[in-house]
Design an enzyme around this catalytic site. Structure first.
Site, PDB file in Angstrom:
ATOM      1  N   ASN A  17       0.865  -1.182   0.000  1.00 36.97           N
ATOM      2  CA  ASN A  17       0.000   0.000   0.000  1.00 36.97           C
ATOM      3  C   ASN A  17       0.899   1.229   0.000  1.00 36.97           C
ATOM      4  O   ASN A  17       1.473   1.576   1.027  1.00 36.97           O
ATOM      5  CB  ASN A  17      -0.887  -0.058   1.261  1.00 36.97           C
ATOM      6  CG  ASN A  17      -1.713   1.190   1.450  1.00 36.97           C
ATOM      7  OD1 ASN A  17      -1.804   2.030   0.554  1.00 36.97           O
ATOM      8  ND2 ASN A  17      -2.329   1.312   2.625  1.00 36.97           N
ATOM      9  N   TRP A  18       1.007   1.850  -1.158  1.00 41.90           N
ATOM     10  CA  TRP A  18       1.924   2.990  -1.270  1.00 41.90           C
ATOM     11  C   TRP A  18       1.349   4.250  -0.626  1.00 41.90           C
ATOM     12  O   TRP A  18       2.045   5.257  -0.520  1.00 41.90           O
ATOM     13  CB  TRP A  18       2.248   3.264  -2.749  1.00 41.90           C
ATOM     14  CG  TRP A  18       3.084   2.198  -3.397  1.00 41.90           C
ATOM     15  CD1 TRP A  18       3.514   1.018  -2.832  1.00 41.90           C
ATOM     16  CD2 TRP A  18       3.595   2.207  -4.735  1.00 41.90           C
ATOM     17  NE1 TRP A  18       4.252   0.305  -3.744  1.00 41.90           N
ATOM     18  CE2 TRP A  18       4.315   1.006  -4.916  1.00 41.90           C
ATOM     19  CE3 TRP A  18       3.507   3.109  -5.803  1.00 41.90           C
ATOM     20  CZ2 TRP A  18       4.950   0.689  -6.123  1.00 41.90           C
ATOM     21  CZ3 TRP A  18       4.129   2.797  -7.008  1.00 41.90           C
ATOM     22  CH2 TRP A  18       4.853   1.600  -7.152  1.00 41.90           C
ATOM     23  N   LYS A  19       0.064   4.222  -0.275  1.00 46.43           N
ATOM     24  CA  LYS A  19      -0.609   5.385   0.325  1.00 46.43           C
ATOM     25  C   LYS A  19      -0.410   6.619  -0.572  1.00 46.43           C
ATOM     26  O   LYS A  19      -0.313   6.476  -1.794  1.00 46.43           O
ATOM     27  CB  LYS A  19      -0.113   5.612   1.756  1.00 46.43           C
ATOM     28  CG  LYS A  19      -0.243   4.350   2.603  1.00 46.43           C
ATOM     29  CD  LYS A  19      -0.068   4.581   4.073  1.00 46.43           C
ATOM     30  CE  LYS A  19      -0.188   3.256   4.802  1.00 46.43           C
ATOM     31  NZ  LYS A  19      -0.142   3.405   6.259  1.00 46.43           N
ATOM     32  N   HIS A  46      -9.662   1.096   4.948  1.00 45.87           N
ATOM     33  CA  HIS A  46      -8.383   1.309   5.642  1.00 45.87           C
ATOM     34  C   HIS A  46      -8.606   2.247   6.833  1.00 45.87           C
ATOM     35  O   HIS A  46      -9.397   3.191   6.746  1.00 45.87           O
ATOM     36  CB  HIS A  46      -7.349   1.900   4.673  1.00 45.87           C
ATOM     37  CG  HIS A  46      -5.970   1.889   5.241  1.00 45.87           C
ATOM     38  ND1 HIS A  46      -5.554   2.818   6.170  1.00 45.87           N
ATOM     39  CD2 HIS A  46      -4.929   1.044   5.051  1.00 45.87           C
ATOM     40  CE1 HIS A  46      -4.307   2.544   6.518  1.00 45.87           C
ATOM     41  NE2 HIS A  46      -3.904   1.470   5.859  1.00 45.87           N
ATOM     42  N   GLU A  89      -6.956   4.615   8.006  1.00 44.67           N
ATOM     43  CA  GLU A  89      -6.728   6.045   7.766  1.00 44.67           C
ATOM     44  C   GLU A  89      -7.982   6.697   7.192  1.00 44.67           C
ATOM     45  O   GLU A  89      -8.300   7.841   7.510  1.00 44.67           O
ATOM     46  CB  GLU A  89      -5.508   6.232   6.849  1.00 44.67           C
ATOM     47  CG  GLU A  89      -4.217   6.006   7.621  1.00 44.67           C
ATOM     48  CD  GLU A  89      -3.053   5.453   6.809  1.00 44.67           C
ATOM     49  OE1 GLU A  89      -3.098   5.483   5.568  1.00 44.67           O
ATOM     50  OE2 GLU A  89      -2.089   4.967   7.439  1.00 44.67           O
ATOM     51  N   GLU A 106      -5.345  -4.792  10.651  1.00 45.80           N
ATOM     52  CA  GLU A 106      -4.319  -3.774  10.881  1.00 45.80           C
ATOM     53  C   GLU A 106      -4.647  -3.004  12.156  1.00 45.80           C
ATOM     54  O   GLU A 106      -5.451  -2.061  12.124  1.00 45.80           O
ATOM     55  CB  GLU A 106      -4.286  -2.795   9.700  1.00 45.80           C
ATOM     56  CG  GLU A 106      -3.972  -3.457   8.382  1.00 45.80           C
ATOM     57  CD  GLU A 106      -3.436  -2.446   7.379  1.00 45.80           C
ATOM     58  OE1 GLU A 106      -2.318  -2.667   6.903  1.00 45.80           O
ATOM     59  OE2 GLU A 106      -4.100  -1.445   7.104  1.00 45.80           O
ATOM     60  N   GLY A 139       2.462   2.339  10.793  1.00 43.90           N
ATOM     61  CA  GLY A 139       3.412   3.444  10.626  1.00 43.90           C
ATOM     62  C   GLY A 139       4.156   3.825  11.900  1.00 43.90           C
ATOM     63  O   GLY A 139       4.790   4.867  11.960  1.00 43.90           O
ATOM     64  N   SER A 186       3.444  -1.965  10.422  1.00 44.53           N
ATOM     65  CA  SER A 186       4.893  -2.015  10.634  1.00 44.53           C
ATOM     66  C   SER A 186       5.529  -3.355  10.262  1.00 44.53           C
ATOM     67  O   SER A 186       6.501  -3.776  10.885  1.00 44.53           O
ATOM     68  CB  SER A 186       5.238  -1.626  12.079  1.00 44.53           C
ATOM     69  OG  SER A 186       4.824  -0.297  12.345  1.00 44.53           O
ATOM     70  N   GLY A 216       2.803  -1.072   4.289  1.00 43.33           N
ATOM     71  CA  GLY A 216       2.834   0.343   3.930  1.00 43.33           C
ATOM     72  C   GLY A 216       4.260   0.784   3.646  1.00 43.33           C
ATOM     73  O   GLY A 216       4.802   0.542   2.564  1.00 43.33           O
ATOM     74  N   GLY A 217       4.902   1.383   4.643  1.00 45.23           N
ATOM     75  CA  GLY A 217       6.239   1.960   4.480  1.00 45.23           C
ATOM     76  C   GLY A 217       7.244   1.072   3.757  1.00 45.23           C
ATOM     77  O   GLY A 217       7.921   1.526   2.819  1.00 45.23           O
TER      78      GLY A 217
HETATM   79  P1  PGA Z   1       2.827   0.398   7.631  1.00 39.43           P
HETATM   80  O1  PGA Z   1       1.335   0.596   7.028  1.00 39.43           O
HETATM   81  O2  PGA Z   1       3.351  -0.888   7.071  1.00 39.43           O
HETATM   82  O3  PGA Z   1       3.577   1.596   7.155  1.00 39.43           O
HETATM   83  O4  PGA Z   1       2.677   0.328   9.122  1.00 39.43           O
HETATM   84  C1  PGA Z   1       0.486  -0.495   6.846  1.00 39.43           C
HETATM   85  C2  PGA Z   1      -0.830  -0.044   6.245  1.00 39.43           C
HETATM   86  O5  PGA Z   1      -1.368   0.991   6.669  1.00 39.43           O
HETATM   87  O6  PGA Z   1      -1.385  -0.708   5.354  1.00 39.43           O
END
Ligand code: PGA
Length: 253
Positions: A9-11, A94, A96, A166, A172, A212, A233-234
């Site tokens: 997930n590149w966000k 998600h 967020e 998640e 993050g 993470s 994500g990251g």
């Molecule tokens: P993260 O994000 O790996 O940067 O913690 C995961 C996500 O939100 O899908």
């Protein structure tokens, strides 16, 4: 057992040219990891370009969101039918979007049903906040999100879906859930998905852990019985790290 599955997930990261560059690095890095479904979810504006980079490979592409309505006066939104031309998956619910944009289970459920109807595979995200966990409500919250997100979805369609757990406090933050903690919730999710569909169907629904995940902790997470993959994500913004995570899950195949 569900086929191992990793999604990046590149966000809200990468310009169009950065996305193409990353896709070009990912293609060789992810080749040959055949036993693992590999899905890349760039921003909407880069979906077509990234998809084109993966033509002729078995790397799949997904969107990070969509609207539930098929078309119309929804300024700034994207419909499933538009995505269907450029990708196969879509991340929905998600945290967020739940937290920062106020999305609730009813809207997420409408999106899940619209995605399935158009032939996109939803990656439905669920997960509790730190307050909810500390209050001892993590299980109830996640169950509620599953029931809400999968309401009126047929058993067969649940079998075509992916679920990502998640925990909000792990996203993050560099503070992933311990493998035991993740497994405990995954077991509960498997049970709830079985209750909403059928035990055999639930066994084949990929259950992903997210929060993470990195090249170092992936192997330990992949050892857990009900943890079929990861939503990353990251670490998905670095081709080598994401490939290392995919390889860690290949050992389950
Ligand atoms: P993260 O994000 O790996 O940067 O913690 C995961 C996500 O939100 O899908």
């Amino acid at each position: 057992m569900a086929k191992p599955f990793v999604a990046g997930n590149w966000k809200m990261n990468t310009s169009i040219s950065e996305a193409i560059k990353l896709a070009r690095a990912l293609r060789p890095a992810l080749s040959g990891i055949d036993g693992v479904t590999r899905v890349i979810c760039p921003p909407f504006i880069s979906l077509a370009g990234v998809s084109a980079e993966f033509v002729g490979s078995d790397i799949k592409v997904g969107a990070q969101n969509m609207h539930s309505e098929p078309k119309g006066a929804f300024t700034g939104e994207i419909a499933g039918a538009m995505l269907k031309d450029v990708c196969d998956y879509v991340i929905l619910g998600h945290s967020e979007r739940r937290q920062l944009l106020g999305e609730q289970d009813d809207f997420i459920n409408a999106k899940v049903r619209a995605a399935l109807e158009i032939g996109l595979t939803p990656i439905l995200c669920v997960g509790e906040t730190l307050d909810q966990r500390e209050a001892g409500n993590a299980g109830t919250v996640v169950e509620g999100q599953l029931q809400g997100g999968l309401r009126d979805v047929s058993a067969e369609d649940i079998g075509r879906s992916v679920v990502a757990y998640e925990p909000v406090w792990a996203i993050g933050t560099g503070r992933a859930a311990t493998p035991e903690m993740a497994q405990e919730m995954m077991g509960l999710i498997r049970y709830e998905v079985a209750r909403l569909s059928h035990i055999e169907i639930a066994g084949n629904v990929p259950l992903l852990y997210g929060g993470s995940v990195n090249a170092e902790n992936a192997a330990e997470l992949a050892e857990q019985r009900d943890l079929d993959g990861a939503l990353v994500g990251g670490a998905s913004l670095k081709a080598d790290d994401f490939a290392a995570i995919a390889k860690a899950f290949a050992t389950r195949a």
